[in-house]
Write a protein that holds these residues in place. Structure first.
Motif, PDB file in Angstrom:
ATOM      1  N   PHE B 130       0.842  -1.197   0.000  1.00  0.00           N
ATOM      2  CA  PHE B 130       0.000   0.000   0.000  1.00  0.00           C
ATOM      3  C   PHE B 130       0.874   1.242   0.000  1.00  0.00           C
ATOM      4  CE2 PHE B 130       0.642   1.505   4.323  1.00  0.00           C
ATOM      5  CZ  PHE B 130       1.045   0.359   4.994  1.00  0.00           C
ATOM      6  N   ALA B 131       0.277   2.335  -0.406  1.00  0.00           N
ATOM      7  CA  ALA B 131       1.002   3.602  -0.450  1.00  0.00           C
ATOM      8  C   ALA B 131       0.295   4.621   0.409  1.00  0.00           C
ATOM      9  CB  ALA B 131       1.087   4.120  -1.878  1.00  0.00           C
ATOM     10  N   THR B 132       1.077   5.498   1.007  1.00  0.00           N
ATOM     11  CA  THR B 132       0.510   6.629   1.716  1.00  0.00           C
ATOM     12  C   THR B 132       1.419   7.825   1.425  1.00  0.00           C
ATOM     13  OG1 THR B 132      -0.205   7.469   3.860  1.00  0.00           O
ATOM     14  CG2 THR B 132       1.701   6.007   3.854  1.00  0.00           C
ATOM     15  N   ALA B 133       1.153   8.920   2.086  1.00  0.00           N
ATOM     16  CA  ALA B 133       1.939  10.111   1.782  1.00  0.00           C
ATOM     17  C   ALA B 133       2.250  10.880   3.048  1.00  0.00           C
ATOM     18  CB  ALA B 133       1.167  11.018   0.824  1.00  0.00           C
ATOM     19  N   ASN B 134       3.511  11.305   3.157  1.00  0.00           N
ATOM     20  CA  ASN B 134       3.945  12.288   4.145  1.00  0.00           C
ATOM     21  C   ASN B 134       3.917  11.830   5.593  1.00  0.00           C
ATOM     22  OD1 ASN B 134       4.233  14.122   1.988  1.00  0.00           O
ATOM     23  ND2 ASN B 134       2.090  14.696   2.164  1.00  0.00           N
ATOM     24  N   GLU B 135       3.313  10.720   5.895  1.00  0.00           N
ATOM     25  CA  GLU B 135       3.321  10.257   7.282  1.00  0.00           C
ATOM     26  C   GLU B 135       3.753   8.799   7.270  1.00  0.00           C
ATOM     27  OE1 GLU B 135       0.392  11.790  10.180  1.00  0.00           O
ATOM     28  OE2 GLU B 135      -0.011   9.667  10.586  1.00  0.00           O
ATOM     29  N   ILE B 136       4.865   8.521   7.905  1.00  0.00           N
ATOM     30  CA  ILE B 136       5.463   7.183   7.901  1.00  0.00           C
ATOM     31  C   ILE B 136       5.301   6.589   9.281  1.00  0.00           C
ATOM     32  CG2 ILE B 136       7.590   5.898   7.578  1.00  0.00           C
ATOM     33  CD1 ILE B 136       8.639   8.223   5.892  1.00  0.00           C
ATOM     34  N   HIS B 137       4.650   5.443   9.373  1.00  0.00           N
ATOM     35  CA  HIS B 137       4.553   4.751  10.650  1.00  0.00           C
ATOM     36  C   HIS B 137       5.564   3.610  10.683  1.00  0.00           C
ATOM     37  CE1 HIS B 137       0.610   6.323  12.380  1.00  0.00           C
ATOM     38  NE2 HIS B 137       0.788   6.995  11.270  1.00  0.00           N
ATOM     39  N   ILE B 138       6.233   3.480  11.823  1.00  0.00           N
ATOM     40  CA  ILE B 138       7.164   2.362  11.981  1.00  0.00           C
ATOM     41  C   ILE B 138       7.004   1.779  13.380  1.00  0.00           C
ATOM     42  CG2 ILE B 138       8.866   3.291  10.356  1.00  0.00           C
ATOM     43  CD1 ILE B 138      10.534   4.200  12.732  1.00  0.00           C
ATOM     44  N   VAL B 205       7.613  10.892  10.964  1.00  0.00           N
ATOM     45  CA  VAL B 205       7.780   9.472  11.233  1.00  0.00           C
ATOM     46  C   VAL B 205       7.118   9.208  12.579  1.00  0.00           C
ATOM     47  CG1 VAL B 205       9.388   7.618  11.675  1.00  0.00           C
ATOM     48  CG2 VAL B 205       9.921   9.348   9.939  1.00  0.00           C
ATOM     49  N   VAL B 206       6.112   8.342  12.561  1.00  0.00           N
ATOM     50  CA  VAL B 206       5.385   8.022  13.784  1.00  0.00           C
ATOM     51  C   VAL B 206       5.846   6.649  14.240  1.00  0.00           C
ATOM     52  CG1 VAL B 206       3.127   7.712  14.815  1.00  0.00           C
ATOM     53  CG2 VAL B 206       3.434   9.342  12.931  1.00  0.00           C
ATOM     54  N   ALA B 207       6.564   6.609  15.359  1.00  0.00           N
ATOM     55  CA  ALA B 207       7.016   5.318  15.904  1.00  0.00           C
ATOM     56  C   ALA B 207       6.025   4.876  16.954  1.00  0.00           C
ATOM     57  CB  ALA B 207       8.404   5.464  16.508  1.00  0.00           C
ATOM     58  N   GLU B 208       5.521   3.655  16.808  1.00  0.00           N
ATOM     59  CA  GLU B 208       4.536   3.187  17.781  1.00  0.00           C
ATOM     60  C   GLU B 208       4.826   1.732  18.177  1.00  0.00           C
ATOM     61  OE1 GLU B 208       0.936   4.347  15.856  1.00  0.00           O
ATOM     62  OE2 GLU B 208       1.340   3.147  14.090  1.00  0.00           O
ATOM     63  N   PRO B 209       4.270   1.343  19.311  1.00  0.00           N
ATOM     64  CA  PRO B 209       4.488  -0.049  19.741  1.00  0.00           C
ATOM     65  C   PRO B 209       3.965  -1.019  18.682  1.00  0.00           C
ATOM     66  CG  PRO B 209       3.446   1.234  21.488  1.00  0.00           C
ATOM     67  CD  PRO B 209       3.475   2.106  20.265  1.00  0.00           C
ATOM     68  N   ARG B 210       4.504  -2.205  18.701  1.00  0.00           N
ATOM     69  CA  ARG B 210       4.256  -3.194  17.653  1.00  0.00           C
ATOM     70  C   ARG B 210       2.781  -3.398  17.351  1.00  0.00           C
ATOM     71  NH1 ARG B 210       7.697  -5.418  13.768  1.00  0.00           N
ATOM     72  NH2 ARG B 210       5.924  -5.571  12.376  1.00  0.00           N
ATOM     73  N   GLU B 211       1.971  -3.565  18.441  1.00  0.00           N
ATOM     74  CA  GLU B 211       0.544  -3.857  18.189  1.00  0.00           C
ATOM     75  C   GLU B 211      -0.134  -2.688  17.487  1.00  0.00           C
ATOM     76  OE1 GLU B 211       2.688  -4.300  21.256  1.00  0.00           O
ATOM     77  OE2 GLU B 211       1.006  -3.094  22.051  1.00  0.00           O
ATOM     78  N   ARG B 215      -1.862  -2.744  13.781  1.00  0.00           N
ATOM     79  CA  ARG B 215      -3.233  -2.322  13.560  1.00  0.00           C
ATOM     80  C   ARG B 215      -3.286  -1.253  12.471  1.00  0.00           C
ATOM     81  NH1 ARG B 215      -4.904   0.159  18.384  1.00  0.00           N
ATOM     82  NH2 ARG B 215      -3.697  -1.495  19.367  1.00  0.00           N
ATOM     83  N   TRP B 216      -2.375  -0.312  12.543  1.00  0.00           N
ATOM     84  CA  TRP B 216      -2.334   0.754  11.547  1.00  0.00           C
ATOM     85  C   TRP B 216      -2.093   0.169  10.164  1.00  0.00           C
ATOM     86  CZ3 TRP B 216       1.614   2.291   8.234  1.00  0.00           C
ATOM     87  CH2 TRP B 216       1.447   3.523   7.588  1.00  0.00           C
ATOM     88  N   GLU B 217      -1.163  -0.764  10.104  1.00  0.00           N
ATOM     89  CA  GLU B 217      -0.801  -1.358   8.821  1.00  0.00           C
ATOM     90  C   GLU B 217      -1.985  -2.095   8.194  1.00  0.00           C
ATOM     91  OE1 GLU B 217       2.095  -4.466   8.917  1.00  0.00           O
ATOM     92  OE2 GLU B 217       3.115  -3.717   7.119  1.00  0.00           O
TER      93      GLU B 217
END
Lengths: 646, 320, 203
Positions: B130-138, B205-211, B215-217
């Protein structure tokens, strides 16, 4: 009539008839004709200086407009396009139309006087280099004033500079203007190189040259080799834009990074070329006010050359973020750290000269000594960014903007202003006002540091470069406001210099031959010097001819009053490269229209290329070819021809 | 977000943190050198007598003086030491931050475009891409490989609290890597001049806990929800017809790829590459008059009627 | 007693003698600068080729049937120009005119043959980065050759006007030096574009 092929030059002292004859041979014709045809290095040098200061004022105004826009977050004084043209034109103006020409101007004026000669080796080429500089500057600014100024930074990266993303004339003005300007730089450099090696006074051996000569010579050798890189880059860009070639565009197999390599292979040596001569001014001027010779002359001379040689090997430090292999990064990082060593030699030499001398505070001295601190601050911020990992965080932020302004203003502008106070009496016969000079100095010094010292912090806090506006993250707004205020104070200081010059031209205190009791040859002739510089050619026996009777030791003394008369024609002496033994009587050209005609022809050629009016290009080329033929036509005056059979 | 979101001195990941001690070293050396030189200059200048304001220069005699070369040799020898240390430390740090990681936990393809960031999440299953823009979650604590592509001009990918800069250059793929050790939002900025709106090309870049990341992914992988109200349905047609010329909304007929993917627009905190906060007022203003906010950017003003605008927004607000 | 040194040389030449003159240095700096230009053009070729994908070379085995004889022709033209210079040195005006004239003709043929070769290529200047580099590099060279032809023509004309003697002929030597430079540059260009593909570069 056969002219004598060898001659033993008459040796004698100056006299009324001798001087009258020299005036007749050397004075520029009066009026417009003289103005357009002069080949006198002093007149050309002053034109360079005035023109460069005009561009300094223009570039400074561009900066002030930018600082108004950036004085607070999210201001809307300027549109993005206006801002982008301003920052690009500011860079181009300062680096190409001010920083190098101002040093060419001072060097042009001073070299023959420093070297004990009557003019540069190629007087007509000298005139040409100025006319082309003026024409190219006007060409480039014609773009700016018509809204077609460069808009991709002075460094002009592709693909943004290519036609796809930049369809207007902006980039074409810049590309062709730079190729045009490069001709001026190249011929100027050639003139300095040949003059340094071939037309010095007898006895002015290589280890007796003023450091200004070492600096400009080093810069000129470098320019000969690297200016073609940037001229080529701009030419290839113009080809890509107008003729569909594929040097830089990836669609056709081109390489965007080729631009960066060519540009920085030129660009890095160039920044040394615009500071080494200025460092030479400091090395020559500071000791006068410390009442003693420069500490470590040989080391300073050698370090000038060494710095430039190192300077050829560091260009990739402008490209650390482009994805290069680790080995390359390590090498260029190391070289960029190592270059601190030769460039530091001068700093220690200057401090030692002050410490071991007896400083006399004058405005010139204030500028020459304060630049040492600014040099060091600029140098250490460069040292910081030489480390790749640090650079990958600090590059393209205001930290680099702080660095480059400390090195350029600290090592070019401050010495140049000092040089103006120092040599103005020689050029005009009048002193600049000292009281006004103190105001000039302190305003510039305080304003400059107020503007640029906080910028280091702005960069560490992450503000990127080349942005027309910004959001107020943690203090950016306050820091930018301080910078903006400082820049206006600095500009006021610069205005004081111009005001001082204008005022003193009319009413400055009269200066004699040697108002500063300085040691070098230019201070042995009247202020201002006659067109022929030296009535008799001096013989040089040391680095400090005018101080010999006080510090000479048991060396021989230079001869200033008695020497070769060289008044059979417009003549000076040519000498051997290292030891300056006289080896030829050099006949010099008279005033000539050829340089101006050539410059006009080339201007038409380049305007034709810009507008794709090929007929105009053809006409310009024909005029240029005609001028060159006229110029190079062998003449008997210059002893370029004689019949084969008597 | 931190008070100084673009300052790497408050780093949040190993690749940025490695550089901080070296930075302090070179900075302190630099400040020390500047102070020492200032002191030397000050002491040297103190030798002038106070009444030197109007001294006649000829009254101070010329003296040859001592050679003084020792100043230069000592100065160079003293300088060489911190330089050498800096060089060695540089090499060590370079090795520590080098990439690409051998076993990245996540692979991203980031393409710099005038003036936004296209982010594609690679996956083994094509349907999971999937593609998104300007906001990267990891996910926190995971090494993320970032492959950088240039679609038009050179841009530079920089999220200072996580990593130094790497350029995105057309014609080649550069690699960078980031890793966040604590959850948070980390600001990024384009740092290679790329044209009119270079100033407004940020990303987060939004770093979040694995779960939370998982969920975001999985949410991002879903196509757009079908609209339930009449207003939103009218909005969908409008979006497909107008916005679909450049934008993509997966699961609809809007399928162009030259502008940001809008499928989950409402999950993003900002609009227009960090220029505006994502709220209804700003969204309306942006859709209608992007040229007001980012003059020169590639999205033209829309000239929608009040009804059209309200319909479009009704639909866009369902893109959660 | 410290003496004052006064330089008082005897029997100095007035103006340039043989190759001894500042004009020689001037042409030397010009050659240095133009040589650097070609170095950067070749750098562009090598850099682009080294970073390009396979198939970059549009002609993996460049045709030598025109280029090789043309190279020899240019080398021989340098010999002719040298002969012409010798003519000046030995007061043989006919020989000098013959040498310069022959060098001019050979140079002109070189330009013509290069033009034929250009037209015979299957690619144009805008085809790819390789073709752009080929045409612009050989184009820059041809431009320098054309300037050299103008120089030879001027030297020919001035010799016909009996301007030069063995002593006063720096203009001739400088001009012939420039011609040799143009020749030498061609060797590098030729080797790069026509020989390195056979050695595997860029394939």
């Amino acid at each position: 009539m056969m002219q004598p092929q060898v001659r033993t030059p008459t040796v004698g002292i100056d006299g009324v008839e001798h001087e009258a004859r020299l005036h007749e041979l050397w004075d520029t014709s009066p009026g417009w004709k003289g103005f357009l045809t002069t080949v006198d290095h002093k007149e050309i040098g002053i034109r360079y200086i005035i023109t460069a200061f005009v561009f300094l004022a223009l570039g400074g105004t561009e900066a002030l407009l930018m600082r108004l826009q950036l004085a607070g977050p999210n201001l809307t004084l300027l549109t993005p396009e206006q801002y982008n043209q301003l920052f690009s034109t500011h860079g181009m103006t300062m680096i190409f139309l001010y920083a190098s020409p101002i040093l060419s101007g001072f060097s042009n004026y001073l070299w023959p006087l420093l070297l004990g000669s009557r003019d540069m080796a190629f007087p007509r080429l000298n005139a040409l280099s100025y006319w082309i500089y003026l024409a190219a500057g006007l060409f480039l600014y014609a773009g700016f004033v018509t809204g077609n100024g460069p808009n991709d930074g002075w460094f002009n990266y592709v693909p943004y500079a290519s036609r796809d993303f930049n369809p207007g004339l902006n980039e074409d003005f810049y590309a062709l203007g730079m190729v045009f300007l490069g001709i001026s730089t190249t011929v100027g450099a050639a003139n300095f190189v040949v003059t340094a090696f071939r037309t010095r006074a007898p006895g002015m051996s290589i280890n007796r040259l003023p450091i200004l000569v070492w600096g400009t010579l080093t810069a000129s050798v470098a320019n000969l080799i690297v200016v073609p890189a940037v001229s080529l880059a701009f030419f290839l860009l113009w080809m890509d834009r107008q003729f569909g070639t594929h040097f830089f565009d990836t669609a056709g197999g081109g390489q965007p990074l080729l631009w960066q390599h060519l540009f920085w292979i030129f660009g890095h040596p160039w920044v040394y070329a615009i500071v080494l001569p200025a460092m030479g001014m400091v090395s020559d001027g500071l000791p006068v006010f410390c009442r003693r010779p420069l500490v470590g002359y040989s080391l300073v001379a050698l370090s000038t050359v060494a710095t430039m040689i190192f300077g050829f090997g560091v260009w990739v430090h402008h490209m650390f973020a482009t994805g290069l292999p680790g080995l390359g990064l390590a090498f260029f990082s190391g070289a960029s750290i190592a270059i601190v060593v030769p460039s530091a030699v001068a700093v220690f030499a200057w401090i030692a000269t002050i410490r071991l001398g007896r400083p006399v505070i004058t405005t010139a001295f204030l500028f020459f000594s304060s630049m040492i601190l600014l040099f060091v601050i600029g140098g250490v911020s460069g040292f910081m960014t030489a480390s790749v990992p640090v650079d990958l965080q600090l590059t393209d932020t205001y930290f680099v903007v702080a660095h480059l302004h400390y090195v350029l203003i600290g090592i070019n502008v401050f010495p140049v202003v000092g040089a103006t106070y120092f040599w103005f009496p020689k050029m005009t016969g009048r002193f600049l006002d000292e009281k006004l000079g103190r105001w000039n100095f302190w305003t510039m010094f305080i304003g400059f540091n107020l503007a640029f010292l906080p910028m280091h912090l702005t960069g560490l806090l992450g503000m990127p470069r080349r942005v027309y506006t910004y959001a107020d993250y943690g203090g950016w707004g306050a820091l930018n406001l301080i910078t903006s205020i400082g820049s206006f104070v600095f500009a006021a200081g610069a205005m004081l210099l111009f005001f001082n010059v204008i005022k003193s031209l009319k009413s400055g205190a009269i200066a004699g031959k040697n108002p500063w009791d300085a040691p070098t040859l230019e201070w042995s002739v009247p202020s201002p010097p006659p067109a022929y510089n030296f009535a008799v050619i001096p013989t040089v026996a040391s680095r400090h001819p005018l101080w010999e009777n006080r510090i000479g030791g048991d060396g021989a003394l230079s001869s200033l009053d008695r020497g070769m008369m060289l008044d059979h024609g417009k003549e000076t002496i040519a000498t051997s490269a290292l030891d300056a033994e006289p080896d030829m009587v050099l006949e010099m050209p008279h005033d000539s229209f050829a340089p101006l005609i050539l410059a006009v022809g080339l201007s038409a050629l380049f305007v034709g290329l810009l507008l794709k009016m090929w007929m105009l290009t053809g006409i310009g080329g024909a005029i240029a070819a005609f001028a060159i033929l006229l110029w190079l036509w062998p003449t008997t005056d210059l002893r370029e021809r004689e019949p084969a059979h008597g | 977000m931190s008070d100084w979101p673009l300052s790497y001195l408050t780093s949040a990941g190993p690749r940025a943190r490695e550089v901080v001690p070296l930075t302090w070293y070179v900075l302190l050396v630099s400040i020390a050198v500047s102070l020492v030189i200032s002191a030397l200059l000050w002491r040297a200048l103190r030798r002038t007598r106070p009444e030197d304001q109007s001294i006649e220069i000829r009254d101070v005699p010329i003296e040859r003086g001592t050679s003084g070369v020792r100043w230069i040799s000592i100065g160079l020898m003293v300088s060489a030491v911190p330089l050498a240390v800096a060089f060695v430390w540089t090499l060590l740090t370079l090795a520590a931050i080098a990439g690409p990681p051998a076993h990245p936990g996540l692979v991203l393809d980031v393409t710099g475009r005038q003036w936004w960031w296209q982010v594609e999440y690679a996956a083994s299953q094509p349907s999971d891409v999937f593609a998104t823009a300007n906001e990267i979650h990891i996910p926190v604590g995971v090494q993320v490989l970032v492959r950088l592509h240039g679609a038009d001009v050179i841009h530079s990918f920089w999220v200072p609290q996580l990593s130094g800069k790497t350029d995105a250059i057309p014609g080649q793929t550069n690699t960078s890597w980031i890793q966040a050790d604590k959850p948070g939002r980390y600001l990024g900025q384009c740092t290679e001049f790329c044209g009119a709106q270079h100033a407004h090309m940020q990303f987060e870049v939004v770093a979040e806990p694995r779960e939370d990341f998982d969920r975001w992914e999985s949410l991002q992988r879903q196509p757009a929800a079908v609209p339930s109200t009449a207003e939103a349905s009218r909005g969908l047609s409008l979006v497909e017809y107008r916005c679909g010329l450049c934008h993509r909304v997966r699961g609809t007929a809007a399928g162009a790829v030259s502008a940001p993917d809008l499928t989950h627009l409402m999950t993003r905190r900002t609009l227009a590459a960090g220029t505006l906060l994502n709220n209804p007022g700003n969204l309306a203003g942006w859709v209608q008059n992007p040229q007001n906010i980012k003059p020169g950017n590639l999205m033209p003003n829309q000239f929608l009627s009040a009804q059209q605008l309200s319909d479009a927004l009704a639909y866009l607000e369902t893109l959660k | 007693m410290v003496e004052t040194i006064v330089s008082a040389p005897a029997d100095l030449p007035v103006g340039p003698v043989r190759r001894h003159g500042i004009g020689w240095w001037g042409v030397g700096t010009l050659i240095a600068s133009e040589g650097a230009l070609f170095a950067y053009l070749l750098f562009a070729y090598y850099y682009t080729g080294a970073t390009a994908p396979a198939g970059w070379l549009l002609e993996p085995s460049p045709a030598l049937k025109l280029a090789l004889p043309n190279t020899v022709l240019l080398l021989l033209s340098s010999l002719a120009a040298w002969c012409g210079e010798q003519g000046i040195l030995k007061r043989g005006r006919a020989r000098a005119l013959f040498g310069f004239g022959l060098a001019f003709v050979m140079g002109a043929v070189f330009v013509a043959v290069q033009g034929i070769e250009w037209r015979s290529k299957s690619f144009g200047i805008g085809t790819s980065s390789y073709s752009s580099l080929y045409f612009v590099t050989t184009g820059f060279h041809i431009a320098h050759v054309i300037v050299g032809l103008a120089v030879l023509l001027a030297i020919f004309g001035w010799t016909a006007l009996d301007y030069f003697s063995p002593r006063r002929r720096l203009v001739v030597s400088a001009g012939v030096l420039y011609w040799h430079f143009v020749d030498a540059v061609w060797l590098f260009v030729f080797a790069t574009y026509y020989l390195t593909p056979y050695l595997g570069f860029g394939r």
